[in-house]
Motif scaffolding. Sequence first.
Motif, mmCIF file in Angstrom:
data_model
loop_
_atom_site.group_PDB
_atom_site.id
_atom_site.type_symbol
_atom_site.label_atom_id
_atom_site.label_comp_id
_atom_site.label_asym_id
_atom_site.label_seq_id
_atom_site.Cartn_x
_atom_site.Cartn_y
_atom_site.Cartn_z
ATOM 1 N N GLY A 147 0.819 -1.212 0.000
ATOM 2 C CA GLY A 147 0.000 0.000 0.000
ATOM 3 C C GLY A 147 0.850 1.258 0.000
ATOM 4 N N ALA A 148 0.267 2.329 0.517
ATOM 5 C CA ALA A 148 0.972 3.607 0.544
ATOM 6 C C ALA A 148 2.101 3.542 1.577
ATOM 7 N N ARG A 149 3.165 4.302 1.335
ATOM 8 C CA ARG A 149 4.313 4.264 2.245
ATOM 9 C C ARG A 149 4.138 5.265 3.392
ATOM 10 N N MET A 150 4.061 4.728 4.614
ATOM 11 C CA MET A 150 3.837 5.551 5.810
ATOM 12 C C MET A 150 4.829 6.721 5.928
ATOM 13 N N GLN A 151 6.112 6.414 5.664
ATOM 14 C CA GLN A 151 7.160 7.406 5.965
ATOM 15 C C GLN A 151 7.090 8.657 5.098
ATOM 16 N N GLU A 152 6.290 8.639 4.025
ATOM 17 C CA GLU A 152 6.150 9.861 3.233
ATOM 18 C C GLU A 152 4.766 10.472 3.411
ATOM 19 N N GLY A 153 4.028 9.941 4.383
ATOM 20 C CA GLY A 153 2.758 10.533 4.792
ATOM 21 C C GLY A 153 1.792 10.774 3.647
ATOM 22 N N VAL A 154 1.188 11.961 3.678
ATOM 23 C CA VAL A 154 0.122 12.274 2.726
ATOM 24 C C VAL A 154 0.646 12.375 1.288
ATOM 25 N N LEU A 155 1.957 12.593 1.143
ATOM 26 C CA LEU A 155 2.522 12.603 -0.215
ATOM 27 C C LEU A 155 2.327 11.239 -0.866
ATOM 28 N N SER A 156 2.426 10.175 -0.063
ATOM 29 C CA SER A 156 2.196 8.830 -0.595
ATOM 30 C C SER A 156 0.746 8.665 -1.022
ATOM 31 N N LEU A 157 -0.154 9.157 -0.182
ATOM 32 C CA LEU A 157 -1.589 9.072 -0.509
ATOM 33 C C LEU A 157 -1.867 9.731 -1.860
ATOM 34 N N MET A 158 -1.227 10.882 -2.078
ATOM 35 C CA MET A 158 -1.492 11.651 -3.299
ATOM 36 C C MET A 158 -0.955 10.966 -4.563
ATOM 37 N N GLN A 159 -0.054 9.991 -4.376
ATOM 38 C CA GLN A 159 0.429 9.254 -5.549
ATOM 39 C C GLN A 159 -0.700 8.425 -6.164
ATOM 40 N N MET A 160 -1.688 8.073 -5.350
ATOM 41 C CA MET A 160 -2.855 7.357 -5.877
ATOM 42 C C MET A 160 -3.588 8.234 -6.888
ATOM 43 N N ALA A 161 -3.707 9.527 -6.564
ATOM 44 C CA ALA A 161 -4.385 10.461 -7.463
ATOM 45 C C ALA A 161 -3.508 10.753 -8.676
ATOM 46 N N LYS A 162 -2.209 10.868 -8.436
ATOM 47 C CA LYS A 162 -1.286 11.203 -9.517
ATOM 48 C C LYS A 162 -1.284 10.127 -10.609
ATOM 49 N N THR A 163 -1.162 8.862 -10.193
ATOM 50 C CA THR A 163 -1.172 7.785 -11.184
ATOM 51 C C THR A 163 -2.531 7.723 -11.887
ATOM 52 N N SER A 164 -3.586 8.076 -11.155
ATOM 53 C CA SER A 164 -4.937 8.022 -11.735
ATOM 54 C C SER A 164 -5.148 9.059 -12.835
ATOM 55 N N VAL A 165 -4.617 10.262 -12.639
ATOM 56 C CA VAL A 165 -4.818 11.271 -13.686
ATOM 57 C C VAL A 165 -4.106 10.835 -14.969
ATOM 58 N N ALA A 166 -2.953 10.197 -14.817
ATOM 59 C CA ALA A 166 -2.227 9.724 -16.005
ATOM 60 C C ALA A 166 -2.987 8.584 -16.682
ATOM 61 N N LEU A 167 -3.527 7.669 -15.882
ATOM 62 C CA LEU A 167 -4.269 6.542 -16.461
ATOM 63 C C LEU A 167 -5.557 7.005 -17.132
ATOM 64 N N ASN A 168 -6.158 8.064 -16.582
ATOM 65 C CA ASN A 168 -7.361 8.605 -17.215
ATOM 66 C C ASN A 168 -7.042 9.118 -18.614
ATOM 67 N N ARG A 169 -5.923 9.822 -18.742
ATOM 68 C CA ARG A 169 -5.542 10.361 -20.051
ATOM 69 C C ARG A 169 -5.233 9.224 -21.032
ATOM 70 N N HIS A 170 -4.522 8.200 -20.533
ATOM 71 C CA HIS A 170 -4.187 7.021 -21.348
ATOM 72 C C HIS A 170 -5.483 6.380 -21.880
ATOM 73 N N SER A 171 -6.447 6.263 -21.005
ATOM 74 C CA SER A 171 -7.727 5.643 -21.361
ATOM 75 C C SER A 171 -8.511 6.513 -22.352
ATOM 76 N N GLU A 172 -8.501 7.837 -22.099
ATOM 77 C CA GLU A 172 -9.212 8.770 -22.983
ATOM 78 C C GLU A 172 -8.681 8.712 -24.423
ATOM 79 N N ARG A 173 -7.379 8.385 -24.550
ATOM 80 C CA ARG A 173 -6.793 8.274 -25.894
ATOM 81 C C ARG A 173 -7.044 6.912 -26.507
ATOM 82 N N GLY A 174 -7.872 6.090 -25.847
ATOM 83 C CA GLY A 174 -8.218 4.781 -26.397
ATOM 84 C C GLY A 174 -7.132 3.737 -26.257
#
Lengths: 286, 317
Positions: free
Chosen positions: A168-195
């Motif tokens: 899961g998310a890495r404790m030692q980087e706190g909320v920055l780790s949580l935000m990586q979930m959103a970061k990877t998601s925005v990239a995957l959304n664009r990948h998907s939008e391009r078919g």
Amino acid sequence: MIREIFSRNRKNKYATIPSNASKTDVPEGIMTKCPECKHIGLTKDLIKNKKVCPACDHHYKMTAYERVSIFIDEDTFVSMDDHLSTVNPLNFPGYTDKIKSDSEKTGLNEAVLTGTGLVNGRKVVVAIMDAHFRMGSMGSVVGEKITRAVEEATKQEVPFIIFTASGGARMQEGVLSLMQMAKTSVALNRHSERGQLFISILTHPTTGGVSASFASIGDINLAEPKALIGFAGRRVIEQTVREKLPENFQTAEFLLAHGQLDAVVHRSSMKETVSTLVKLHAKGGN
Amino acid sequence: MVKTLPFEEPVIQLRDKITELKDFTSNADVDLSTEIQQLEDRLQKLETDIYDNMQPWDRVQVARHPERPTTLDYIREIFTDFIELHGDRSYGDDEAIVGGIAAFNGCPITVIGHQRGKDTKENIRRNFGMPHPEGYRKALRLMKQAEKFNRPIICFIDTKGAYPGKAAEERGQSEAIARNLVEMAGLKVPVISVVIGEGGSGGALALGVANHVHMLENSTYSVISPEGAASILWKDSSLAQQAAEAMKITAPDLKQMGIVDEIIQEAVGGAHRDTKQQAIYMKEALQRSIDTLSKLSKEELVNNRYEKFKSIGEFAE
């Protein structure tokens, strides 16, 4: 067979006591004992069998490079972003040392290896998480590497394939780790939008923030047999609901039965399955 | 009577003393106005000292205050014509998340938020604001609906986390959260999220992939609760206070890390001390965001969200 061993021993008039020299001659780890069925076999045979126990089919954990060797066509893998390195944003005591020691142990800069390569002659961008590096947990570098890999796949118009293995998310980087979930998601959304195609392959274990982001939203979600996959940990759930959970709870087979996966695929046929899927998504037919 | 938190004890005691003195002088024939004035000056100084220097753990206490305004309180104070819409259309209605359509300063918007209960009975019904997959799927359904009718989306984040239960796993808690993250990334309308209480982990983030992310001054946003962090990192959940500091979970921390756009000021002593005033601060912040974001085209909105989240993370290259 047991009788054979005894009868052979009876015929022997003397026993061989291995000398100290011959003991050290045998390299460490020449034999491996299966953690599931206790079968003991030669490590080299196990590796030849893609680290699947020949007796009980237990899928051993793999390192990222082992995964490359069985999944990507020989000599076609080119890694990306090996120069990124982890900092200690919250100044957690001991964090930098832990990263350094895992890095030396695994030969990776972080808990994911990314790059381009061919799968049966077809180009893909692949990300392979390695549970031997900080439990495969996701901090800033893991999030950034996966995001850049997705962006590369989008740019090259090729499928993005990920093998997940993470606590899961890495404790030692706190909320920055949580935000990586959103970061990877925005990239995957664009990948998907391009078919473009995204295949997620969930391996043991895939839990927490990784399960609750990219791992679960492939166009196609595959998993290795018996892999542990879930959002919350078994102990947390048992404490919350105060009941004993079934033995197969949160296994790949359990998820398949509950409609969360497209298929559970044996490691020996994973490459063929993925390569067929990639072929069927090729632009302009093939 | 509002529940008092440990760190504000001195303020409350002094305030009670002053009230007592005032009562006394109004009935007795003595003039203590100078003394009272002195005490009131001291009170003011003490208030500034305490409320301006709140430690992370103090903020955690305020964020969890049982009387802290919830999503429905803000909806009542800020919007008109609110109509609640229920259900995810495939399993059920999760009351740990509420949502619907309303008017904000005359313009239609969609509003969605985690909903805690104010008492035990309501908390049981709302599962203490910890959603199941159907809650996230309801939220996503309402977001897609908002996109179709081109109205902005406002999300209020207030949860300890997604519910870690057996049924939640069976119905795909991971997929429900993950789906929201990816779908929110692509929404072609303005999305504004405000952390109003506790922002606990993936269960909070599933309403948080927004163009603007704001936090109330005393709210928290974290990858794990301070108790959970303490028990994992130091095998002792009683070290939560230290963990709250180490994990950097307060609004000023997140502002510094570039995750949060604006810190919304709170009424003195915390939002629960003056819901009406708090709603005014909230309304102003939301209007500023809507004014800014309504100037962007659909494509710019998606790109803006992309750039915002793409830039989060600290590493060396």
